[in-house]
Motif scaffolding. Structure first.
Motif, PDB file in Angstrom:
ATOM      1  N   MET A   1       0.852  -1.200   0.000  1.00 52.90           N
ATOM      2  CA  MET A   1       0.000   0.000   0.000  1.00 52.90           C
ATOM      3  C   MET A   1       0.885   1.247   0.000  1.00 52.90           C
ATOM      4  SD  MET A   1      -2.879   1.233   2.762  1.00 52.90           S
ATOM      5  CE  MET A   1      -3.992  -0.081   2.326  1.00 52.90           C
ATOM      6  N   LEU A   2       0.579   2.158  -0.866  1.00 44.95           N
ATOM      7  CA  LEU A   2       1.285   3.425  -0.949  1.00 44.95           C
ATOM      8  C   LEU A   2       0.743   4.386   0.104  1.00 44.95           C
ATOM      9  CD1 LEU A   2       3.268   5.261  -2.534  1.00 44.95           C
ATOM     10  CD2 LEU A   2       1.332   5.838  -4.016  1.00 44.95           C
ATOM     11  N   SER A   3       1.643   5.113   0.758  1.00 46.53           N
ATOM     12  CA  SER A   3       1.264   6.037   1.825  1.00 46.53           C
ATOM     13  C   SER A   3       1.753   7.445   1.511  1.00 46.53           C
ATOM     14  CB  SER A   3       1.886   5.595   3.160  1.00 46.53           C
ATOM     15  OG  SER A   3       1.522   4.292   3.511  1.00 46.53           O
ATOM     16  N   TYR A   4       1.224   8.409   2.254  1.00 45.22           N
ATOM     17  CA  TYR A   4       1.878   9.715   2.290  1.00 45.22           C
ATOM     18  C   TYR A   4       2.251  10.003   3.727  1.00 45.22           C
ATOM     19  CZ  TYR A   4      -1.792  12.798   4.301  1.00 45.22           C
ATOM     20  OH  TYR A   4      -2.682  13.437   5.131  1.00 45.22           O
ATOM     21  N   CYS A   5       3.343  10.745   3.897  1.00 43.74           N
ATOM     22  CA  CYS A   5       3.886  10.991   5.227  1.00 43.74           C
ATOM     23  C   CYS A   5       3.217  12.208   5.857  1.00 43.74           C
ATOM     24  CB  CYS A   5       5.393  11.198   5.160  1.00 43.74           C
ATOM     25  SG  CYS A   5       6.163  11.310   6.787  1.00 43.74           S
ATOM     26  N   THR A   6       2.734  12.033   7.087  1.00 44.24           N
ATOM     27  CA  THR A   6       2.001  13.116   7.737  1.00 44.24           C
ATOM     28  C   THR A   6       2.892  14.136   8.420  1.00 44.24           C
ATOM     29  OG1 THR A   6       1.688  11.969   9.863  1.00 44.24           O
ATOM     30  CG2 THR A   6       0.059  11.552   8.117  1.00 44.24           C
ATOM     31  N   ASN A   7       4.209  14.055   8.214  1.00 43.57           N
ATOM     32  CA  ASN A   7       5.050  15.146   8.741  1.00 43.57           C
ATOM     33  C   ASN A   7       4.831  16.446   7.963  1.00 43.57           C
ATOM     34  OD1 ASN A   7       6.449  14.543   6.384  1.00 43.57           O
ATOM     35  ND2 ASN A   7       8.452  14.370   7.365  1.00 43.57           N
ATOM     36  N   VAL A   8       4.012  16.397   6.923  1.00 43.57           N
ATOM     37  CA  VAL A   8       3.617  17.622   6.225  1.00 43.57           C
ATOM     38  C   VAL A   8       2.658  18.448   7.082  1.00 43.57           C
ATOM     39  CG1 VAL A   8       1.671  16.530   5.031  1.00 43.57           C
ATOM     40  CG2 VAL A   8       2.798  18.510   3.988  1.00 43.57           C
ATOM     41  N   HIS A   9       2.051  17.816   8.090  1.00 40.61           N
ATOM     42  CA  HIS A   9       1.102  18.495   8.964  1.00 40.61           C
ATOM     43  C   HIS A   9       1.770  18.851  10.295  1.00 40.61           C
ATOM     44  CE1 HIS A   9      -1.692  17.122   6.008  1.00 40.61           C
ATOM     45  NE2 HIS A   9      -1.648  15.860   6.393  1.00 40.61           N
ATOM     46  N   PRO A  10       1.424  19.969  10.902  1.00 39.30           N
ATOM     47  CA  PRO A  10       2.123  20.420  12.109  1.00 39.30           C
ATOM     48  C   PRO A  10       1.592  19.859  13.420  1.00 39.30           C
ATOM     49  CG  PRO A  10       0.636  22.137  11.353  1.00 39.30           C
ATOM     50  CD  PRO A  10       0.577  21.034  10.324  1.00 39.30           C
ATOM     51  N   ALA A  11       0.523  19.109  13.436  1.00 37.45           N
ATOM     52  CA  ALA A  11      -0.098  18.693  14.695  1.00 37.45           C
ATOM     53  C   ALA A  11       0.850  17.862  15.551  1.00 37.45           C
ATOM     54  CB  ALA A  11      -1.367  17.893  14.419  1.00 37.45           C
ATOM     55  N   GLU A  12       0.890  18.156  16.865  1.00 41.09           N
ATOM     56  CA  GLU A  12       1.753  17.420  17.781  1.00 41.09           C
ATOM     57  C   GLU A  12       0.993  16.869  18.982  1.00 41.09           C
ATOM     58  OE1 GLU A  12       5.574  18.932  18.712  1.00 41.09           O
ATOM     59  OE2 GLU A  12       5.947  19.714  16.698  1.00 41.09           O
ATOM     60  N   ASP A  13      -0.345  16.962  18.984  1.00 35.74           N
ATOM     61  CA  ASP A  13      -1.134  16.317  20.031  1.00 35.74           C
ATOM     62  C   ASP A  13      -2.190  15.448  19.366  1.00 35.74           C
ATOM     63  OD1 ASP A  13      -3.199  18.036  19.186  1.00 35.74           O
ATOM     64  OD2 ASP A  13      -2.885  19.423  20.841  1.00 35.74           O
ATOM     65  N   LEU A  14      -2.837  14.589  20.160  1.00 32.79           N
ATOM     66  CA  LEU A  14      -3.751  13.614  19.580  1.00 32.79           C
ATOM     67  C   LEU A  14      -4.947  14.279  18.917  1.00 32.79           C
ATOM     68  CD1 LEU A  14      -4.325  10.669  19.106  1.00 32.79           C
ATOM     69  CD2 LEU A  14      -5.404  10.551  21.360  1.00 32.79           C
ATOM     70  N   ARG A  15      -5.473  15.314  19.534  1.00 32.31           N
ATOM     71  CA  ARG A  15      -6.605  16.006  18.930  1.00 32.31           C
ATOM     72  C   ARG A  15      -6.223  16.551  17.553  1.00 32.31           C
ATOM     73  NH1 ARG A  15      -9.862  20.463  22.334  1.00 32.31           N
ATOM     74  NH2 ARG A  15     -10.415  18.520  23.409  1.00 32.31           N
ATOM     75  N   GLY A  16      -5.041  17.138  17.458  1.00 35.80           N
ATOM     76  CA  GLY A  16      -4.593  17.676  16.182  1.00 35.80           C
ATOM     77  C   GLY A  16      -4.371  16.596  15.134  1.00 35.80           C
ATOM     78  N   VAL A  17      -3.843  15.441  15.557  1.00 40.95           N
ATOM     79  CA  VAL A  17      -3.627  14.336  14.622  1.00 40.95           C
ATOM     80  C   VAL A  17      -4.955  13.837  14.071  1.00 40.95           C
ATOM     81  CG1 VAL A  17      -2.850  11.937  14.465  1.00 40.95           C
ATOM     82  CG2 VAL A  17      -1.406  13.646  15.586  1.00 40.95           C
ATOM     83  N   LEU A  18      -5.955  13.670  14.940  1.00 39.96           N
ATOM     84  CA  LEU A  18      -7.271  13.233  14.469  1.00 39.96           C
ATOM     85  C   LEU A  18      -7.889  14.259  13.522  1.00 39.96           C
ATOM     86  CD1 LEU A  18      -8.713  11.785  17.795  1.00 39.96           C
ATOM     87  CD2 LEU A  18      -7.916  10.495  15.804  1.00 39.96           C
ATOM     88  N   ALA A  19      -7.686  15.527  13.835  1.00 35.12           N
ATOM     89  CA  ALA A  19      -8.224  16.581  12.974  1.00 35.12           C
ATOM     90  C   ALA A  19      -7.580  16.551  11.598  1.00 35.12           C
ATOM     91  CB  ALA A  19      -8.028  17.948  13.632  1.00 35.12           C
ATOM     92  N   GLN A  20      -6.275  16.243  11.527  1.00 32.87           N
ATOM     93  CA  GLN A  20      -5.614  16.211  10.224  1.00 32.87           C
ATOM     94  C   GLN A  20      -6.110  15.010   9.398  1.00 32.87           C
ATOM     95  OE1 GLN A  20      -1.535  16.094  11.539  1.00 32.87           O
ATOM     96  NE2 GLN A  20      -1.324  13.891  11.214  1.00 32.87           N
ATOM     97  N   PHE A  21      -6.521  13.935  10.062  1.00 32.45           N
ATOM     98  CA  PHE A  21      -7.131  12.831   9.321  1.00 32.45           C
ATOM     99  C   PHE A  21      -8.369  13.322   8.575  1.00 32.45           C
ATOM    100  CE2 PHE A  21      -5.682   9.506  12.715  1.00 32.45           C
ATOM    101  CZ  PHE A  21      -4.389   9.629  12.273  1.00 32.45           C
ATOM    102  N   ASP A  22      -9.222  14.068   9.286  1.00 31.05           N
ATOM    103  CA  ASP A  22     -10.484  14.509   8.701  1.00 31.05           C
ATOM    104  C   ASP A  22     -10.299  15.632   7.685  1.00 31.05           C
ATOM    105  OD1 ASP A  22     -12.028  12.691  10.173  1.00 31.05           O
ATOM    106  OD2 ASP A  22     -12.091  14.031  11.900  1.00 31.05           O
ATOM    107  N   ARG A  23      -9.343  16.514   7.948  1.00 33.45           N
ATOM    108  CA  ARG A  23      -9.162  17.666   7.072  1.00 33.45           C
ATOM    109  C   ARG A  23      -8.395  17.308   5.802  1.00 33.45           C
ATOM    110  NH1 ARG A  23      -6.442  23.556   8.716  1.00 33.45           N
ATOM    111  NH2 ARG A  23      -6.847  24.565   6.701  1.00 33.45           N
ATOM    112  N   TYR A  24      -7.478  16.345   5.917  1.00 34.47           N
ATOM    113  CA  TYR A  24      -6.612  16.062   4.774  1.00 34.47           C
ATOM    114  C   TYR A  24      -6.687  14.606   4.299  1.00 34.47           C
ATOM    115  CZ  TYR A  24      -4.579  20.538   6.135  1.00 34.47           C
ATOM    116  OH  TYR A  24      -4.423  21.860   6.455  1.00 34.47           O
ATOM    117  N   ALA A  25      -6.417  13.660   5.194  1.00 36.71           N
ATOM    118  CA  ALA A  25      -6.241  12.276   4.746  1.00 36.71           C
ATOM    119  C   ALA A  25      -7.516  11.698   4.129  1.00 36.71           C
ATOM    120  CB  ALA A  25      -5.756  11.410   5.910  1.00 36.71           C
ATOM    121  N   VAL A  26      -8.643  11.881   4.795  1.00 35.84           N
ATOM    122  CA  VAL A  26      -9.888  11.338   4.251  1.00 35.84           C
ATOM    123  C   VAL A  26     -10.243  12.000   2.915  1.00 35.84           C
ATOM    124  CG1 VAL A  26     -12.369  11.088   4.628  1.00 35.84           C
ATOM    125  CG2 VAL A  26     -10.768  10.560   6.478  1.00 35.84           C
TER     126      VAL A  26
END
Length: 371
Positions: A1-26
């Motif tokens: 499976m091909l991935s993209y690296c989420t170090n492009v996003h600045p989030a450093e807490d769990l809430r921010g990581v979940l938010a980046q899933f919804d805003r970008y990854a999905v």
């Protein structure tokens, strides 16, 4: 499976990581029409520690990923924290592998990754820095790093035995570091590591910057008895004539304050180097390669070009040399926010375009499907 690296996003807490899933990854997954999308997850050190100490939180994070059609095969444990600070530069290489915090962070990431992997994934990979920045590195540091790798391997072996989920460490050579090029890295590793636990992360931007021949470089890994556990699919800038004023003006747009942009100049007798743009001390008599992770689908205006041909050749050689042991593959363009304005675009569209470029230019890979 091909991935993209989420170090492009600045989030450093769990809430921010979940938010980046919804805003970008999905939205990226939906734009590609894929049932599943792979993520090369970056977790800052404090969050990795928090999750490693809370198995229930890891289980919950895995459920959040599955609910969104997202999978994690790999973690990027190169940046420790603050990867989107106003100025990063050399701080991305700290802590080094001679400092206890690096081992602790790596072990935390391994624990988290073992709990995030899908049931049908053969192994998880963690990319890490090539010991540290070369300046100031001593024999004592080297001994400490050797001991840290011994401890890391013992930890990974125990984790594998307890969980049945192999997690493998992938060392990522980078220009200017202690382990700068692939031959340096394979020499250091082959004397110190179990190749089933520790191998290479092949960053195709870094490979290109050093003017390496992709075929020779990849085959050299196999000849050293090591494996590529992860490929970071990326491209550098190429400047055919750095003495051309137009090239200098175009390149100046990419010089910015956050990240280092190592420069290599190909000479008749050797490759010369500078640690950052604008590199005033290089003679400008041969072509330059510059460590700027440029989007794979970007075609900059002349006289600049990119090294996507090196990327294609490296990917093809990895498939040829390791046909039965394919590495994880992830797009790693973390520089979107610092690109010249005329090269920026909506991040969802940009990430999707890069993943599509890989799909169209490396037919052995695809989005979704087998791991």
């Amino acid at each position: 499976m091909l991935s993209y690296c989420t170090n492009v996003h600045p989030a450093e807490d769990l809430r921010g990581v979940l938010a980046q899933f919804d805003r970008y990854a999905v939205p990226v997954r939906e734009r590609l029409g894929a049932d599943r999308l792979g993520l090369g997850l970056w977790l800052a050190a404090d969050l990795a520690r928090e999750l490693a100490e809370d198995p229930a939180a890891v289980k919950s994070l895995r459920a959040e990923l599955l609910a969104r059609g997202l999978s994690v095969l790999s973690l990027n444990a190169f940046p420790h924290r603050g990867f989107h600070d106003e100025v990063v530069k050399h701080s991305v290489y700290r802590p080094t592998w001679a400092e206890p915090a690096r081992l602790r962070y790596t072990e935390d990431c391994a624990v988290v990754l073992s709990g995030l992997l899908d049931d049908d994934v053969e192994f998880g990979s963690i990319s890490t820095l090539p010991l540290g920045w070369r300046t100031g590195w001593t024999a004592v540091d080297d001994d400490r790093a050797t001991a840290a790798f011994e401890d890391a391997q013992e930890f990974l072996a125990d984790l594998r035995d307890r969980t049945g989920r192999p997690i493998r460490l992938a060392v990522e050579p980078e220009p200017g570091c202690v382990l700068d090029e692939l031959p340096d890295t394979t020499r250091w590793l082959r004397a110190r590591v179990d190749p089933d636990l520790v191998g290479l992360c092949l960053d195709t931007c870094h490979l290109a910057v050093g003017f390496a021949e992709p075929e020779r470089a990849v085959s050299g890994i196999a000849e050293a008895g090591l494996r590529v556990f992860k490929v970071q699919i990326s491209a550098a800038l190429h400047v055919a004539d750095p003495a051309d004023p137009a090239a200098g003006a175009a390149l100046a747009e990419f010089a910015e304050a956050r990240y280092l942009h190592q420069v290599r100049e190909l000479g008749a007798d050797r490759v010369r180097f500078a640690d950052d743009l604008p590199a005033p001390d290089l003679p400008r008599r041969g072509p330059w390669r510059v460590h700027v992770h440029v989007p794979l689908h970007l075609v900059p205006e002349g006289p600049l070009a990119t090294t996507t041909e090196v990327t294609r050749r490296a990917l093809a050689e990895v498939d040829r040399v390791f046909p039965d042991r394919p590495p994880h593959r992830e797009v790693e363009t973390y520089t979107w926010s610092v690109l010249p304005n005329r090269h920026r675009q909506d991040l969802v569209r940009g990430i999707a375009a890069e993943l599509s470029w890989v799909r169209d230019n490396a037919l052995a890979m695809h989005i979704g499907g087998a791991r």
